[in-house]
Design a protein around this motif. Structure first.
Motif, PDB file in Angstrom:
ATOM      1  N   LEU A  20       1.230  -1.300   0.196  1.00  0.00           N
ATOM      2  CA  LEU A  20       0.278   0.182   0.047  1.00  0.00           C
ATOM      3  C   LEU A  20       0.993   1.438   0.202  1.00  0.00           C
ATOM      4  O   LEU A  20       0.439   2.283  -0.675  1.00  0.00           O
ATOM      5  CB  LEU A  20      -0.581  -0.503   1.184  1.00  0.00           C
ATOM      6  CG  LEU A  20      -2.070  -1.307   1.052  1.00  0.00           C
ATOM      7  CD1 LEU A  20      -3.054  -0.836   2.390  1.00  0.00           C
ATOM      8  CD2 LEU A  20      -3.134  -0.573   0.451  1.00  0.00           C
ATOM      9  N   GLU A  23       2.294   2.222  -3.213  1.00  0.00           N
ATOM     10  CA  GLU A  23       1.551   2.393  -4.880  1.00  0.00           C
ATOM     11  C   GLU A  23       0.678   3.748  -4.188  1.00  0.00           C
ATOM     12  O   GLU A  23       0.595   4.624  -5.077  1.00  0.00           O
ATOM     13  CB  GLU A  23       0.557   1.042  -4.671  1.00  0.00           C
ATOM     14  CG  GLU A  23      -0.759   1.142  -5.410  1.00  0.00           C
ATOM     15  CD  GLU A  23      -1.178   0.690  -6.111  1.00  0.00           C
ATOM     16  OE1 GLU A  23      -2.592   0.722  -6.886  1.00  0.00           O
ATOM     17  OE2 GLU A  23      -0.836  -0.369  -5.787  1.00  0.00           O
ATOM     18  N   TYR A  24       0.701   4.297  -3.288  1.00  0.00           N
ATOM     19  CA  TYR A  24      -0.216   5.251  -2.636  1.00  0.00           C
ATOM     20  C   TYR A  24       0.423   6.649  -2.012  1.00  0.00           C
ATOM     21  O   TYR A  24       0.251   7.278  -1.703  1.00  0.00           O
ATOM     22  CB  TYR A  24      -1.767   4.572  -1.921  1.00  0.00           C
ATOM     23  CG  TYR A  24      -2.640   3.755  -2.943  1.00  0.00           C
ATOM     24  CD1 TYR A  24      -3.548   4.548  -3.083  1.00  0.00           C
ATOM     25  CD2 TYR A  24      -2.582   3.027  -2.027  1.00  0.00           C
ATOM     26  CE1 TYR A  24      -4.283   3.678  -3.933  1.00  0.00           C
ATOM     27  CE2 TYR A  24      -3.282   1.344  -2.834  1.00  0.00           C
ATOM     28  CZ  TYR A  24      -4.236   2.649  -3.739  1.00  0.00           C
ATOM     29  OH  TYR A  24      -5.347   1.854  -4.490  1.00  0.00           O
ATOM     30  N   LEU A  26       1.999   6.690   0.991  1.00  0.00           N
ATOM     31  CA  LEU A  26       1.733   6.264   2.351  1.00  0.00           C
ATOM     32  C   LEU A  26       2.319   6.178   3.924  1.00  0.00           C
ATOM     33  O   LEU A  26       3.774   5.515   3.188  1.00  0.00           O
ATOM     34  CB  LEU A  26       0.666   5.576   3.206  1.00  0.00           C
ATOM     35  CG  LEU A  26      -1.400   5.029   2.543  1.00  0.00           C
ATOM     36  CD1 LEU A  26      -2.206   3.973   2.627  1.00  0.00           C
ATOM     37  CD2 LEU A  26      -1.856   6.619   2.514  1.00  0.00           C
ATOM     38  N   ASN A  79      -0.176  13.552   4.096  1.00  0.00           N
ATOM     39  CA  ASN A  79      -1.122  12.943   3.429  1.00  0.00           C
ATOM     40  C   ASN A  79      -0.887  11.539   3.199  1.00  0.00           C
ATOM     41  O   ASN A  79      -1.605  10.754   2.661  1.00  0.00           O
ATOM     42  CB  ASN A  79       0.248  12.872   1.972  1.00  0.00           C
ATOM     43  CG  ASN A  79       0.629  14.352   2.145  1.00  0.00           C
ATOM     44  OD1 ASN A  79       0.184  15.116   1.438  1.00  0.00           O
ATOM     45  ND2 ASN A  79       1.790  14.260   1.157  1.00  0.00           N
ATOM     46  N   LYS A 203      -7.306  -3.951  -2.298  1.00  0.00           N
ATOM     47  CA  LYS A 203      -6.707  -2.760  -3.414  1.00  0.00           C
ATOM     48  C   LYS A 203      -8.558  -2.898  -3.310  1.00  0.00           C
ATOM     49  O   LYS A 203      -8.988  -1.514  -3.232  1.00  0.00           O
ATOM     50  CB  LYS A 203      -6.476  -2.912  -4.927  1.00  0.00           C
ATOM     51  CG  LYS A 203      -4.987  -2.795  -3.709  1.00  0.00           C
ATOM     52  CD  LYS A 203      -4.027  -2.641  -5.395  1.00  0.00           C
ATOM     53  CE  LYS A 203      -4.811  -1.868  -6.824  1.00  0.00           C
ATOM     54  NZ  LYS A 203      -4.129  -2.015  -7.929  1.00  0.00           N
ATOM     55  N   GLN A 207     -10.920   0.670  -1.959  1.00  0.00           N
ATOM     56  CA  GLN A 207     -10.921   1.236  -3.153  1.00  0.00           C
ATOM     57  C   GLN A 207     -12.678   1.617  -3.165  1.00  0.00           C
ATOM     58  O   GLN A 207     -13.236   2.499  -3.822  1.00  0.00           O
ATOM     59  CB  GLN A 207     -11.095   1.612  -4.635  1.00  0.00           C
ATOM     60  CG  GLN A 207      -9.587   1.479  -4.766  1.00  0.00           C
ATOM     61  CD  GLN A 207      -9.254   0.213  -6.795  1.00  0.00           C
ATOM     62  OE1 GLN A 207     -10.035   0.000  -7.016  1.00  0.00           O
ATOM     63  NE2 GLN A 207      -7.675   0.863  -6.688  1.00  0.00           N
TER      64      GLN A 207
END
Length: 207
Positions: A20, A23-24, A26, A79, A203, A207
């Protein structure tokens, strides 16, 4: 996204968190990593925590809550973050909600990686970690495949301690599932499958 990651020790939370994060973007906040660093550095907190960690018991709430609150106030969490290893009790969850309320950054989800206890015992008792880079492997890894460093078994990765940790989890941490379900934040994923299959479900659920 602001996410709490739930699941028993060895359920694969760290692996899913890493995916995660990549990809994002974090920030990963692992109380286990923070505590182990404190133990390695021999800080006052580390010395206090080590006796609990070696026995497979929970570190006291006031130590953990202070540590996490300080970490959440740092700018790299602005973020989005993944909390891994905290909260472990309903009392900690309530305290976390209060702190996040002050920061005006509420949780978006509580992600549960669900794995059967016997699978976890087998996983952890065969787990090995690199002293140099922290890579997590198995008994099949004589040396670290990443950096060539020495692989070792953590003090708390023996069967007696692992089973005690699972008992502690069941008694103290499982009520969190009901708490976050009641808050309409719980997302439960079957973690007893291939890592990439689990992540695809994670995911989709988020989402």
């Amino acid at each position: 996204m602001n996410i709490v990651l739930l699941g028993a020790p060895g359920a694969g939370k760290g692996t899913q968190a890493a995916k995660l994060i990549e990809e994002y973007g974090l920030t990963h906040i692992s109380t286990g990593d923070m505590l182990r660093a404190a133990v390695k550095e021999g800080t006052e907190l580390g010395l206090q925590a080590k006796k609990y960690m070696d026995a497979g018991d929970l570190v006291p709430d006031d130590v953990i809550i202070g540590l996490v609150t300080e970490r959440l106030s740092q700018p790299d969490t602005a973020n989005g973050f993944i909390l891994d290893g905290f909260p472990r009790t309903t009392a900690q969850a309530v305290a976390l909600d209060a702190e996040l309320g002050k920061l005006e950054r509420p949780l978006d989800a509580a992600l549960l990686i669900d794995v059967k206890p016997e699978v976890i015992v087998n996983r952890l008792c065969s787990r090995r970690m690199c002293r140099e880079c922290g890579y997590i492997g198995s008994v099949a890894d004589a040396v670290c495949p990443v950096c060539g460093g020495e692989m070792y078994q953590r003090d708390d990765d023996n069967e007696a301690t692992v089973r005690n940790r699972l008992d502690v989890y069941e008694k103290s941490t499982s009520p969190l599932i009901d708490y976050y379900r009641g808050c309409d934040l719980l997302v439960s994923i079957d973690g007893d499958r291939d890592v990439d299959v689990v992540y695809a479900d994670v995911k989709e659920a988020l989402q």
